[in-house]
Scaffold this motif. Structure first.
Motif, short mmCIF file in Angstrom:
data_model
loop_
_atom_site.label_atom_id
_atom_site.label_comp_id
_atom_site.label_asym_id
_atom_site.label_seq_id
_atom_site.Cartn_x
_atom_site.Cartn_y
_atom_site.Cartn_z
N ALA A 112 0.83 -1.21 0.00
CA ALA A 112 0.00 0.00 0.00
C ALA A 112 0.86 1.25 0.00
O ALA A 112 0.54 2.25 -0.67
N ASN A 116 1.01 3.88 -3.12
CA ASN A 116 0.67 5.29 -2.88
C ASN A 116 1.81 6.22 -3.22
O ASN A 116 1.62 7.26 -3.86
N ASP A 117 3.04 5.86 -2.80
CA ASP A 117 4.16 6.80 -2.89
C ASP A 117 4.99 6.66 -4.16
O ASP A 117 5.80 7.55 -4.47
N GLU A 120 1.39 5.55 -7.68
CA GLU A 120 0.29 6.51 -7.80
C GLU A 120 0.66 7.86 -7.19
O GLU A 120 -0.20 8.63 -6.78
N ARG A 123 -1.12 11.05 -8.36
CA ARG A 123 -2.56 11.26 -8.16
C ARG A 123 -2.78 12.38 -7.15
O ARG A 123 -1.99 12.55 -6.20
N TRP A 125 -4.68 12.71 -4.74
CA TRP A 125 -4.98 12.33 -3.36
C TRP A 125 -3.84 11.59 -2.67
O TRP A 125 -3.91 11.25 -1.50
N SER A 126 -2.74 11.29 -3.39
CA SER A 126 -1.70 10.44 -2.81
C SER A 126 -0.99 11.10 -1.62
O SER A 126 -0.70 10.43 -0.61
N LYS A 127 -0.73 12.39 -1.70
CA LYS A 127 -0.05 13.05 -0.58
C LYS A 127 -0.92 13.07 0.66
O LYS A 127 -0.44 12.84 1.78
N ARG A 129 -3.17 10.95 1.43
CA ARG A 129 -3.36 9.57 1.90
C ARG A 129 -2.11 8.98 2.55
O ARG A 129 -2.18 8.00 3.30
N HIS A 130 -0.96 9.60 2.30
CA HIS A 130 0.31 9.05 2.78
C HIS A 130 0.31 8.79 4.28
O HIS A 130 0.73 7.71 4.72
N VAL A 133 -1.65 5.67 5.25
CA VAL A 133 -0.96 4.46 4.80
C VAL A 133 0.20 4.13 5.73
O VAL A 133 0.41 2.98 6.13
#
Length: 215
Positions: A112, A116-117, A120, A123, A125-127, A129-130, A133
């Motif tokens: 994950a 994310n990092d 993706e 994207r 929203w990735s920062k 969401r970091h 995660v």
């Protein structure tokens, strides 16, 4: 026939050292089994999908079976050699539980973070969401470190398929800031990756990608 695995003949630099053919390579070295490697360039081809329906690597075949999934392959190598897996029922089942735990309870959290990092990262929203995660990963690693305790290996003093798979999964965090919080797990990974069998396996794995440049 000599057992044969299939993997990529080339991957980008960031993926080198992480492609999952490293797991059966390590198992082969631990049990002292010679093996062959078939290199492919397209894992999504119809030919490869007949061996691996999800278009991934590695695959494995010997005189009796043709299988995919690194956990199943490592288990086949261990059982065929009668090594890396205890004979007595209780420790054998504990080794199998840790192999399953590495793939089912730990790797999804490790992946994950990578998804994310890395995959993706662009994207929107990735920062945001970091942090979530990372928190989820740290919670899982805290539980794992507590289970390891002061043991050399997950079930005490014997290195098994469970340790091979768990170190392989945790190795995907190699050099990460997240792993720095877990000194026992970092030492555990270090013990696994200092084994001569791992050293040989990763050298052969990396040589696959270096060969074209040297020609």
């Amino acid at each position: 026939m000599i057992p044969t695995i299939t993997t990529f003949g080339w991957v980008p630099e960031f993926a080198r050292g992480f492609v999952r053919d490293l797991r059966p390579r390590w198992a082969f070295e631990e049990v002292g089994q010679c093996y062959r490697v078939d290199l492919i360039s397209d894992s999504k081809s119809p030919e490869h999908r007949r061996l691996q329906p999800f278009g991934q690597v590695p695959t494995y075949r010997d005189d009796e079976v043709a299988i995919f999934e690194s956990g199943a392959i490592v288990l086949r190598i261990a059982e065929r050699a009668g090594k890396l897996i205890p004979v007595a029922t209780a420790p054998r089942m504990r080794a199998l539980q840790w192999l399953a735990a590495a793939l089912s309870s730990v790797e999804p959290y490790v992946m994950a973070l990578a998804v994310n990092d890395i995959f993706e990262a662009d994207r929107e929203w990735s920062k945001a969401r970091h942090a979530k995660v990372v928190d989820d990963l740290k919670t899982r690693l805290t539980d794992l470190e507590a289970a390891l305790g002061d043991n050399v290996w997950l079930d005490g003093d014997e290195f098994t398929v469970g340790d091979l798979m768990m170190v392989s999964v945790l190795g995907e965090l190699r050099g990460s800031a997240e792993l720095a919080y877990f000194t026992r797990l970092a030492a555990y990974i270090g013990r696994g990756e200092s084994r001569p069998a791992f050293t040989k396996a990763i050298a052969d794995h990396m040589a696959t990608f270096e060969a074209p440049a040297a020609s």
